[in-house]
Design a protein around this motif. Structure first.
Motif, PDB file in Angstrom:
ATOM      1  N   VAL A  41       1.594  10.065  -4.851  1.00 20.14           N
ATOM      2  CA  VAL A  41       0.707   9.238  -3.827  1.00 20.14           C
ATOM      3  C   VAL A  41       0.917   7.968  -3.634  1.00 20.14           C
ATOM      4  CG1 VAL A  41      -1.289  10.836  -4.392  1.00 20.14           C
ATOM      5  CG2 VAL A  41      -0.997   8.562  -5.765  1.00 20.14           C
ATOM      6  N   THR A  42       0.454   7.270  -2.606  1.00 16.30           N
ATOM      7  CA  THR A  42       0.659   5.700  -2.552  1.00 16.30           C
ATOM      8  C   THR A  42      -0.294   4.895  -3.314  1.00 16.30           C
ATOM      9  OG1 THR A  42      -0.609   5.829  -0.541  1.00 16.30           O
ATOM     10  CG2 THR A  42       1.651   5.981   0.001  1.00 16.30           C
ATOM     11  N   TRP A  43       0.249   3.671  -3.661  1.00 14.33           N
ATOM     12  CA  TRP A  43      -0.635   2.587  -4.289  1.00 14.33           C
ATOM     13  C   TRP A  43      -1.895   2.767  -4.021  1.00 14.33           C
ATOM     14  CZ3 TRP A  43      -1.251   1.442  -9.084  1.00 14.33           C
ATOM     15  CH2 TRP A  43      -0.188   1.121  -9.816  1.00 14.33           C
ATOM     16  N   LYS A  82       0.670  -1.224   0.031  1.00 16.61           N
ATOM     17  CA  LYS A  82       0.137   0.170  -0.054  1.00 16.61           C
ATOM     18  C   LYS A  82       0.936   0.931  -0.069  1.00 16.61           C
ATOM     19  CE  LYS A  82      -3.947  -1.972   2.269  1.00 16.61           C
ATOM     20  NZ  LYS A  82      -4.814  -1.975   3.498  1.00 16.61           N
ATOM     21  N   SER A  83       2.264   1.218   0.614  1.00 18.52           N
ATOM     22  CA  SER A  83       2.861   2.376   0.842  1.00 18.52           C
ATOM     23  C   SER A  83       3.881   2.859  -0.332  1.00 18.52           C
ATOM     24  CB  SER A  83       3.573   2.264   1.918  1.00 18.52           C
ATOM     25  OG  SER A  83       4.270   1.083   2.001  1.00 18.52           O
ATOM     26  N   SER A 103      -5.325   2.595  -6.722  1.00 24.47           N
ATOM     27  CA  SER A 103      -5.456   1.083  -7.356  1.00 24.47           C
ATOM     28  C   SER A 103      -6.381   0.458  -6.728  1.00 24.47           C
ATOM     29  CB  SER A 103      -4.050   0.325  -6.921  1.00 24.47           C
ATOM     30  OG  SER A 103      -4.052   0.240  -5.593  1.00 24.47           O
ATOM     31  N   ASN A 104      -7.078  -0.653  -7.447  1.00 25.67           N
ATOM     32  CA  ASN A 104      -8.152  -1.238  -6.825  1.00 25.67           C
ATOM     33  C   ASN A 104      -7.497  -2.523  -6.184  1.00 25.67           C
ATOM     34  OD1 ASN A 104      -7.060  -3.143  -8.809  1.00 25.67           O
ATOM     35  ND2 ASN A 104      -9.228  -3.190  -9.924  1.00 25.67           N
ATOM     36  N   ASN A 105      -8.367  -3.384  -5.506  1.00 21.42           N
ATOM     37  CA  ASN A 105      -7.998  -4.266  -4.593  1.00 21.42           C
ATOM     38  C   ASN A 105      -6.931  -5.355  -5.242  1.00 21.42           C
ATOM     39  OD1 ASN A 105      -7.733  -5.075  -1.648  1.00 21.42           O
ATOM     40  ND2 ASN A 105      -8.987  -6.779  -2.219  1.00 21.42           N
ATOM     41  N   SER A 106      -7.111  -5.777  -6.481  1.00 21.12           N
ATOM     42  CA  SER A 106      -6.299  -6.921  -7.314  1.00 21.12           C
ATOM     43  C   SER A 106      -4.955  -6.306  -7.336  1.00 21.12           C
ATOM     44  CB  SER A 106      -7.110  -6.987  -8.598  1.00 21.12           C
ATOM     45  OG  SER A 106      -6.917  -5.798  -9.427  1.00 21.12           O
ATOM     46  N   ILE A 107      -4.805  -5.056  -7.355  1.00 15.93           N
ATOM     47  CA  ILE A 107      -3.314  -4.841  -7.136  1.00 15.93           C
ATOM     48  C   ILE A 107      -2.423  -4.836  -5.897  1.00 15.93           C
ATOM     49  CG2 ILE A 107      -1.631  -2.690  -7.620  1.00 15.93           C
ATOM     50  CD1 ILE A 107      -3.301  -1.846  -9.721  1.00 15.93           C
ATOM     51  N   MET A 108      -3.310  -4.724  -4.980  1.00 13.08           N
ATOM     52  CA  MET A 108      -2.730  -4.880  -3.444  1.00 13.08           C
ATOM     53  C   MET A 108      -2.595  -6.560  -3.331  1.00 13.08           C
ATOM     54  SD  MET A 108      -2.383  -1.801  -2.290  1.00 13.08           S
ATOM     55  CE  MET A 108      -1.779  -1.481  -3.887  1.00 13.08           C
ATOM     56  N   GLN A 109      -3.568  -7.061  -3.813  1.00  8.69           N
ATOM     57  CA  GLN A 109      -3.409  -8.638  -3.685  1.00  8.69           C
ATOM     58  C   GLN A 109      -2.158  -9.129  -4.456  1.00  8.69           C
ATOM     59  OE1 GLN A 109      -7.110  -9.785  -4.829  1.00  8.69           O
ATOM     60  NE2 GLN A 109      -8.152  -9.785  -3.329  1.00  8.69           N
ATOM     61  N   SER A 110      -1.944  -8.510  -5.692  1.00  9.67           N
ATOM     62  CA  SER A 110      -0.925  -9.110  -6.509  1.00  9.67           C
ATOM     63  C   SER A 110       0.422  -8.776  -5.693  1.00  9.67           C
ATOM     64  CB  SER A 110      -0.870  -8.556  -7.740  1.00  9.67           C
ATOM     65  OG  SER A 110      -0.849  -7.185  -7.655  1.00  9.67           O
TER      66      SER A 110
END
Length: 301
Positions: free
Chosen positions: A173-175, A107-108, A179-186
């Protein structure tokens, strides 16, 4: 749930206790991506995303309140036994803390949002009936003159390709902001996969990076981190790994910087205005955020 001897340390009172930071310290020392600069003849590392030190500051009150829920988690207990049969003695408390850190790391990470180019502005226009000019002091002047509007739009049309190799940064900015949740999951599944492969350097079936049970562990931890509402499937794991590959190969451009006379190449992620202005970014086969950096292209910060 088992506690293996290699995760036990002796504190200042000579009392044995669980070391909860074995995994995060290994990740920071051997895996966490960084760029190194020589500043005032001293090496300085700039990590991608939050560092372990910053993570510990956020959780300065400790992690004791996590212990009981983890020890009582039957799914983790079962996975620990199954992974032990594969020759991996995994400390689930260490694993939970690493998962918390990797969630924040994803996220950061910083991304650079670009300002609209002339063609972006023209695309957004539709039957313009008013133009507003903003002065340096913040005051505004409006005009609904059809002639003026026509002249301005014609001028923009004539120059719409003049800035195609010039970009300006709107903000950093931070991701998680774009971004949507799929990017955080990836990010999570990739970082956890790399860790398990490196920390437990055992041969897997078909020379895979990790085993099927390790994939199950990653997906369950992702649910505990609230990155997913339910435990995702093995198929979804591979889809997320593919998304991470797209991000790393298609979006990361190289920024060339000179810091105190030292030239450095730094990986950077630039998001075009026509992508981030629409809201949360959705990575698809057909819409790959990125800019085509060629020789002579400039980016103004």
């Amino acid at each position: 749930m088992k506690t293996y001897g290699q995760y036990i340390r002796t504190n200042e009172n000579d009392i044995p206790e669980l070391d909860p930071f074995v995994y995060i310290e290994f990740y920071e020392a051997h895996i966490h991506p960084y760029d190194e600069f020589l500043i005032d003849e001293k090496p300085e590392r700039i990590y991608q995303g939050i560092t372990a030190k910053e993570f510990f500051q956020q959780y300065k009150d400790g992690f004791l309140h996590f212990i009981r829920p983890i020890l009582d988690d039957k799914r983790l207990d079962k996975l620990q036994s199954e992974l032990e049969n594969e020759g991996k003695q995994i400390c689930m408390f260490n694993m939970f803390i690493l998962a918390t850190f990797l969630t924040l790391r994803g996220k950061s990470r910083y991304v650079f949002l670009l300002k609209p180019q002339i063609k972006d502005t023209l695309t957004a226009l539709n039957k313009v009936n008013k133009i507003t000019f903003t002065n340096e002091d913040g005051s505004c002047t409006e005009s609904s003159s059809k002639n003026l509007i026509k002249e301005v739009i014609n001028a923009l049309e004539a120059k719409k390709d003049s800035d195609k190799n010039r970009y300006e940064i709107e903000k950093v900015v931070t991701w998680d902001k774009v971004s949507n949740n799929s990017i955080m999951q990836s990010y999570f599944v990739h970082d956890m996969t790399v860790f398990l492969n490196r920390y437990f350097p055992l041969k897997r079936k078909k020379d895979a990076q990790i085993s099927t049970k390790e994939v199950e562990l990653i997906l369950y931890l992702m649910k505990l981190m609230k990155l997913s509402k339910e435990e995702l499937t093995n198929k979804r794991y591979w889809q997320l790994m593919k998304i991470y590959t797209k991000i790393s190969q298609q979006v990361t451009d190289i920024g060339h910087f000179t810091i105190k006379g030292q030239e450095m190449l730094i990986p950077m992620i630039f998001i075009p205005y026509n992508i981030w202005s629409k809201g949360k970014i959705d990575w698809t086969e057909y819409e790959m955020p990125g800019i085509d950096l060629k020789e002579g292209t400039t980016i103004q910060f």
